[in-house]
Design an enzyme around this catalytic site. Structure first.
Site, PDB file in Angstrom:
ATOM      1  CG  ASP A   1      -0.198  -0.174   2.520  1.00 34.92           C
ATOM      2  OD1 ASP A   1       0.575   0.742   2.853  1.00 34.92           O
ATOM      3  OD2 ASP A   1      -0.368  -1.205   3.204  1.00 34.92           O
TER       4      ASP A   1
ATOM      5  CD  GLU B   1      17.129 -23.592 -15.960  1.00 33.53           C
ATOM      6  OE1 GLU B   1      15.903 -23.688 -15.827  1.00 33.53           O
ATOM      7  OE2 GLU B   1      17.950 -24.120 -15.163  1.00 33.53           O
TER       8      GLU B   1
END
Ligand code: DGJ
Length: 727
Positions: A533, A613
């Site tokens: 928030d 990877e």
């Protein structure tokens, strides 16, 4: 001046919007306009007054039956005085009565943004100081004063609202409800909230705003995974690029309430603020209560512009510290690689490999302290486990730094395990109601953050650890909701203050730590995005977005997050596959492309990577360095949401020199035509080259025609396309 205040007319102007209200002949603040920019001219003519049955008339309206607080659009409303709609403020006077009727007294215009005591708030800068209007109101029959505080941030089209209440009487007043925002708007709307659960946060959900109240909020002691304290109100037909829409966002991390409801005449009342459930605040004589700040924005050009307004204001006027605009360290976090089970050689091997691959910081997650080999014990004992670390924390951190990495640490300061030295020494510091066994969650209890002695202890302990480790970064976690609300330090009649004081306590501790360690980067976290928030962003410029690191789920989580919060705030990492949360396997390049929509980093052991990877990681790190400034500082575009077969988003430099588009194939169907993605953020008049597509067109042509990816991508494949403006 952005604020006009003359002859009872108050108008706040931003670049593209105006917010207006008047003090009418009775001193009632009547809301008259919020929308597109208008001249400083009263819009009160649009406010009708008519006699509506069962809508009472205040005594000072005399025989005027058309004047009713129940039908006027108001800036502030209190229960009990004849406005029967959902109120912004509710209180009980010393005589037990509950009505209040606030009327205009005075106002002042201040040439700068104002802070709120102990609370986060947008701040002014040298270039953009902001402006503030404070309107003081007084209750007609008591010594209660309200100061409505309006901030204006013209560049970002943002208005802020807050209220302080002051008791100038001689006996305590009990505040039952203090919301930060009350706004009465004409017209039809839908409300979009961002809802979810642990590991699946901020999924947009839209309902019509009708007479049946649309309401949501949190009573969990944190803003929560379940409902974010931010929502949209849209006119019918609003899209990303067209239509009138409003955004409301509370800079607060505790219990909140949001609601919108059409009144009997069809006008929508919008409310946002501290959750009234389990809230009661005793306002003694002379005391002042400050409500958190609500951020408001209006866009007449759809949701994209609205999001840009919030992103820009949060980046410029909410996030603080040395990382406000600086690149954040490219980090690797050991959590998903090791969980609680690690030792020094393993961690150093991970760090060594990470450094070789160009990673810049190791974050040592949960398990480095006390007796913490599982989540059943140890919280609160913020003393390094020297056995696991093979020596002191300082020495371990020095070894990490010797590899060329910065060092970061995980802590969960607001929590305690029953199996801990801290709990054994201070059982009364844990939140519990005497005579009731408190509920455990993840096996842990909550520390009473309302207490100064608890906060002092935590400040001293956390400071010692951060200093010993010379930490560059702290991951501040919070892994449960707060129930059994009770503090032994509060008298019975003040127990309703517990939740708000808890949030204020957490803010105070964060502020003290930032003052003591000004270079510390704190990443907020609450089991991922349970406290994502605007309140936390004031202290922690980035927040771990979700415990769900599955790239496909993350697309919708980051999509929902993007409506209010800037990508620089979104903690996002590449993790190993099959994914820990969903068991899904997604190509490494797609995981990297999705994580690049946030702060970017890793959550795996690089020693376990395949050679392919490793190559993909090196390529991703190089890409990150080439274009992540667009993500951090640029404008974000939701090109295609996660509901279709192809999701796509873009980040454009503010000067429109470069635009990075990312698309992920979510589903592939038989003989489907290749997707044609919309493109935005380019200068129509300039020419742009996309090397990957081998094409050069004007911005106008690119944006009109979109991007056709000729080869249909396999499911879960991603493409990243950079559009560069030609000199
Ligand atoms: C929850 C966080 O979101 C995870 O990333 C990890 O830090 C764990 N807590 C550790 O307990």
């Amino acid at each position: 001046m952005a604020i006009y205040a003359q002859n009872g007319l108050f108008q706040l102007n931003t670049r593209n919007t105006s917010y207006q209200f008047t003090a009418d002949e009775h001193g009632v603040l009547v809301h008259t306009w919020y929308g597109a920019r208008i001249p400083n001219e009263s819009m009160a003519a649009g406010i009708w007054r008519q006699d509506v049955g069962f809508s009472p008339n205040p005594a000072d309206a005399g025989a005027d039956r058309a004047y009713s607080l129940d039908t006027l659009p108001q800036e502030v409303s209190c229960g009990g005085e004849g406005d029967f709609r959902e109120p912004m403020l509710e209180l009980t006077h010393p005589d037990g009565s509950t009505a209040a009727d606030l009327r205009y007294q005075s106002h002042e215009v201040l040439p700068a943004a104002q802070s709120l005591p102990g609370l986060p708030a947008l701040y002014g800068t040298g270039e953009e100081p902001g402006e503030t209007l404070v309107v003081t109101l007084k209750d007609t029959a008591s010594e209660l004063y309200a100061r409505l505080i309006y901030g204006v941030f013209p560049q970002q089209d943002i208005i802020t609202r807050s209220v302080t209440l002051e008791n100038r009487g001689t006996a305590p007043v009990t505040l039952e409800r203090v919301l930060s925002l009350c706004l009465d708007l004409d017209g039809a709307f839908t409300l979009t909230a961002f809802c979810g659960r642990h590991a699946m946060e901020r999924q947009p959900e839209t309902v019509p705003v009708g007479r049946v109240k649309a309401e949501f909020g949190s009573v969990r002691g944190a803003s929560s995974h379940q409902y974010n304290p931010a929502f949209l109100l849209c006119r019918p037909g609003t899209t990303e690029t067209a239509g009138g829409c409003y955004g409301f966002c509370l800079a607060y991390s505790g219990n909140f309430l949001a609601c919108a409801q059409a009144d009997q005449m069809g006008r929508a009342r919008v409310l946002l603020g501290i959750q009234p459930r389990q809230f009661r605040w005793e306002l003694g004589p002379g005391a002042v209560f400050a409500a958190p700040q609500a951020l408001l924005s209006y866009s007449g050009q759809g949701l994209e512009r609205l999001s840009h307004n919030f992103h820009d204001v949060m980046r410029e006027h909410l996030c603080r510290g040395p990382y406000k605009h600086a690149p954040r360290p490219l980090l690797i976090n050991n959590w998903e690689a090791t969980h609680f089970t690690f030792d020094r050689p393993q961690l150093l091997a991970l760090a060594r490999q990470a450094a070789a691959l160009g990673i810049e910081m190791l974050v040592l997650d949960d398990g480095w302290f006390g007796k913490r080999d599982s989540d059943a014990s140890g919280l609160g004992d913020w003393f390094p486990n020297e056995q696991k670390l093979g020596g002191t924390l300082g020495a371990f951190a020095a070894d990490v730094r010797a590899l060329g990495l910065k060092f970061g640490l995980w802590m969960e300061p607001e929590m305690v395990s029953e199996d801990s030295a801290l709990y054994r020494a201070h059982p009364d510091w844990a939140v519990a109601i005497p005579g009731r066994a408190p509920a455990r969650s993840r096996g842990q209890l909550v520390l009473d953050m309302t207490r100064a002695d608890v906060r002092d202890y935590l400040f001293a302990r956390l400071s010692a650890v951060l200093a010993e480790a010379k930490a560059d970064y702290l991951k501040w976690d919070m892994n449960r909701s707060v129930c059994d609300a009770f503090s032994r330090a509060l008298p019975a009649h003040r127990m309703g203050e517990f939740y708000h004081r808890f949030t204020l306590g957490t803010y105070e501790l964060l502020e003290r730590l930032l003052a003591a360690f000004p270079h510390l980067l704190i990443e907020g976290c609450s089991g991922g995005g349970g406290r994502f928030d605007a309140g936390m962003l004031y202290y922690t410029p980035q927040i771990w977005c979700s415990d769900n690191t599955d790239a496909i789920d993350r697309i919708s989580i980051q999509y929902g997050t993007s409506f209010f919060y800037p990508a620089c705030a979104v903690g996002a990492h590449v993790s190993a596959c099959p994914n820990e949360q969903t068991q899904r396997t997604v190509p490494f390049s797609t995981r990297a492309a999705v994580a690049m929509g946030g702060t970017f980093g890793y959550e795996l052991d690089p020693n376990t990577l395949t050679p392919q990877e490793r190559e993909a990681m090196l390529a991703a790190n190089a890409d990150y360095r080439r274009w992540h400034d667009l993500v951090r500082e640029g404008d974000a575009f939701r090109l295609a949401g996660p509901g279709g077969d192809t999701a796509a988003w873009a980040f454009a430099a503010k000067d429109k020199s470069r635009v990075l588009v990312t698309a992920v194939q979510l589903a592939r169907r038989g003989y489907a035509a290749p997707p044609c993605l919309p493109l935005r953020g380019l200068d129509p008049a300039a020419r742009y080259r996309c090397a990957a597509l081998g094409q050069t067109h004007t911005g106008a042509a690119w944006m009109a025609g979109g991007i056709t990816i000729k080869t249909l991508l396999p499911q879960y494949a991603a493409v990243q396309l950079l559009f560069e403006r030609e000199a």
